[in-house]
Design a protein around this motif. Structure first.
Motif, PDB file in Angstrom:
ATOM      1  N   VAL A 175      -6.906  -2.537   1.955  1.00  0.00           N
ATOM      2  CA  VAL A 175      -7.097  -3.993   1.931  1.00  0.00           C
ATOM      3  C   VAL A 175      -8.428  -4.350   1.284  1.00  0.00           C
ATOM      4  N   VAL A 176      -9.511  -3.671   1.676  1.00  0.00           N
ATOM      5  CA  VAL A 176     -10.825  -4.028   1.108  1.00  0.00           C
ATOM      6  C   VAL A 176     -10.892  -3.682  -0.373  1.00  0.00           C
ATOM      7  N   ASP A 177     -10.220  -2.604  -0.787  1.00  0.00           N
ATOM      8  CA  ASP A 177     -10.187  -2.274  -2.213  1.00  0.00           C
ATOM      9  C   ASP A 177      -9.370  -3.309  -2.986  1.00  0.00           C
ATOM     10  N   HIS A 178      -8.261  -3.744  -2.393  1.00  0.00           N
ATOM     11  CA  HIS A 178      -7.437  -4.775  -3.024  1.00  0.00           C
ATOM     12  C   HIS A 178      -8.233  -6.058  -3.253  1.00  0.00           C
ATOM     13  N   VAL A 196     -12.154 -11.524   6.694  1.00  0.00           N
ATOM     14  CA  VAL A 196     -10.889 -10.867   6.374  1.00  0.00           C
ATOM     15  C   VAL A 196     -10.379 -10.179   7.635  1.00  0.00           C
ATOM     16  N   SER A 197      -9.185 -10.551   8.065  1.00  0.00           N
ATOM     17  CA  SER A 197      -8.541  -9.881   9.201  1.00  0.00           C
ATOM     18  C   SER A 197      -7.218  -9.308   8.716  1.00  0.00           C
ATOM     19  N   LEU A 198      -6.752  -8.246   9.356  1.00  0.00           N
ATOM     20  CA  LEU A 198      -5.540  -7.573   8.890  1.00  0.00           C
ATOM     21  C   LEU A 198      -4.714  -7.069  10.062  1.00  0.00           C
ATOM     22  N   ASP A 199      -3.401  -6.944   9.810  1.00  0.00           N
ATOM     23  CA  ASP A 199      -2.483  -6.380  10.803  1.00  0.00           C
ATOM     24  C   ASP A 199      -2.234  -4.916  10.475  1.00  0.00           C
ATOM     25  N   LEU A 200      -2.501  -4.038  11.427  1.00  0.00           N
ATOM     26  CA  LEU A 200      -2.240  -2.612  11.246  1.00  0.00           C
ATOM     27  C   LEU A 200      -0.741  -2.330  11.298  1.00  0.00           C
ATOM     28  N   PRO A 201      -0.283  -1.217  10.760  1.00  0.00           N
ATOM     29  CA  PRO A 201       1.141  -0.856  10.870  1.00  0.00           C
ATOM     30  C   PRO A 201       1.600  -0.837  12.329  1.00  0.00           C
ATOM     31  N   GLY A 202       2.782  -1.394  12.577  1.00  0.00           N
ATOM     32  CA  GLY A 202       3.291  -1.503  13.934  1.00  0.00           C
ATOM     33  C   GLY A 202       2.829  -2.747  14.648  1.00  0.00           C
ATOM     34  N   LEU A 245       0.827  -1.194   0.000  1.00  0.00           N
ATOM     35  CA  LEU A 245       0.000   0.000   0.000  1.00  0.00           C
ATOM     36  C   LEU A 245       0.870   1.255   0.000  1.00  0.00           C
ATOM     37  N   PRO A 246       0.294   2.409  -0.330  1.00  0.00           N
ATOM     38  CA  PRO A 246       1.079   3.652  -0.343  1.00  0.00           C
ATOM     39  C   PRO A 246       1.785   3.889   0.992  1.00  0.00           C
ATOM     40  N   GLY A 247       2.925   4.580   0.907  1.00  0.00           N
ATOM     41  CA  GLY A 247       3.706   4.867   2.106  1.00  0.00           C
ATOM     42  C   GLY A 247       4.728   3.793   2.415  1.00  0.00           C
ATOM     43  N   GLY A 248       4.894   2.828   1.511  1.00  0.00           N
ATOM     44  CA  GLY A 248       5.869   1.766   1.733  1.00  0.00           C
ATOM     45  C   GLY A 248       5.391   0.666   2.644  1.00  0.00           C
ATOM     46  N   LEU A 249       4.074   0.548   2.854  1.00  0.00           N
ATOM     47  CA  LEU A 249       3.525  -0.474   3.746  1.00  0.00           C
ATOM     48  C   LEU A 249       3.367  -1.802   3.026  1.00  0.00           C
ATOM     49  N   HIS A 250       3.787  -2.868   3.683  1.00  0.00           N
ATOM     50  CA  HIS A 250       3.623  -4.244   3.202  1.00  0.00           C
ATOM     51  C   HIS A 250       2.695  -4.914   4.210  1.00  0.00           C
TER      52      HIS A 250
END
Length: 324
Positions: free
Chosen positions: A126-129, A96-102, A50-55
């Motif tokens: 994530v939901v758009d992806h 769908v579960s996700l890990d936030l930055p940090g 995602l934008p900002g260098g996030l994986h």
């Protein structure tokens, strides 16, 4: 007298030296991503850039044709906090579960700063992806704050909103009970001292406060929280979150939410008081409040059978009722 002063001075230097040695021995470096992925990644793990260098790490599980639940964890937690619900609801729902930055296995670039909309943008990314147009969004604790804020910004994407011991209600923070580790992290000096220190003892105490039942706070659970906090860059983000100003919830702000809303809250929550859950339920028009006696901060893990069944019943009644 001079001899006594020299002795006391020598003892003081010895104490300082011993404390310095203890400090050094308690330092814990970052853990490599490969090590963490080998231990905490599973067959459902996926990633999106995602934008900002996030994986960003996420899991897409359950019934691929079912109604969609998107789940957002709390502070210092990760996607594993939702696995009890995945096990019980996956036959009916796509989850769908996700890990936030940090947090968890999501990677952020060095020096990454969490801004006011960062977590909302990650959920949206994530939901758009995944091309999810409509879904039920649930969040626990800090993730609950992400969820109600998302509902304010993107109401058109939600069929339902679920706040599980959600954070973010407006009230004075001074004098509140809670885990010692949060009190230490709220202080700039405490954050500096704790940054690279072995926080296992404080983490375990905080988890015992959250779960209430100490038998649930296993070595594996403590390991997960401690290990994932040592991911490269995570501690900087986690400590930064404790220092970041948050725009709190108010009755006026939440009154515009028209989405079917379920508020789930443990009556014995030591981190976010039950009164906050009552306030959320009162402020959001038509919201349903499920109150759990003898339950703390994480009902999806403490009482997974009951909380999952309640969620399923509410969704079928309020969000996707049977068509005549």
């Amino acid at each position: 007298m001079k001899t006594l002063l020299r002795i006391l001075g020598g003892l003081a230097l010895l104490v300082v030296a011993m404390l310095a040695i203890l400090w050094v021995t308690l330092q814990r470096p970052d853990l490599p991503w490969k090590t963490l992925q080998a231990k905490y990644q599973n067959a459902a793990s996926r990633y999106v850039d995602l934008p900002g260098g996030l994986h960003v790490h996420y899991r897409d599980q359950g019934n691929p044709k079912g109604p969609v639940l998107v789940l957002v964890h709390g502070f210092s937690a990760n996607v594993d906090t939702w696995e009890p619900w995945v096990k019980r609801l996956g036959g009916t729902y796509r989850i769908v579960s996700l890990d936030l930055p940090g947090h968890g296995l999501t990677q952020a670039p060095p020096g990454f700063q969490v801004g006011p909309t960062t977590f909302l943008d990650v959920v949206q990314g994530v939901v758009d992806h995944l091309k999810l147009q409509k879904f039920v969004l649930a969040g626990n604790s800090m993730g609950g704050a992400v969820a109600w804020n998302y509902a304010l910004v993107h109401p058109e994407r939600l069929d339902g909103l679920v706040l599980v011991d959600a954070g973010g209600w407006a009230h004075p923070q001074e004098g509140r009970d809670g885990p010692v580790i949060f009190k230490v992290m709220a202080n700039p000096i405490g954050r500096a001292l704790l940054h690279n220190l072995d926080a296992r003892g404080l983490t375990k105490a905080g988890l015992e406060d959250a779960y209430l039942d100490k038998t649930l706070v296993t070595d594996a659970l403590v390991d997960r929280y401690v290990d994932l906090a040592r991911a490269p860059g995570h501690r900087d983000i986690l400590f930064g979150l404790q220092a970041t100003f948050r725009d709190p919830a108010t009755p006026q702000k939440l009154a515009v939410i028209k989405i079917p809303t379920l508020v789930m809250h443990g009556r014995q929550d030591k981190l976010v008081p039950f009164a906050d859950g009552e306030a959320f339920a009162k402020a959001i028009p038509g919201a349903t409040l499920d109150a759990y006696g003898q339950v703390g901060h994480v009902p999806m893990e403490q009482i997974p059978d009951r909380s999952a069944a309640n969620l399923d019943s509410w969704i079928k009644l309020k969000v996707y009722p049977p068509k005549d």
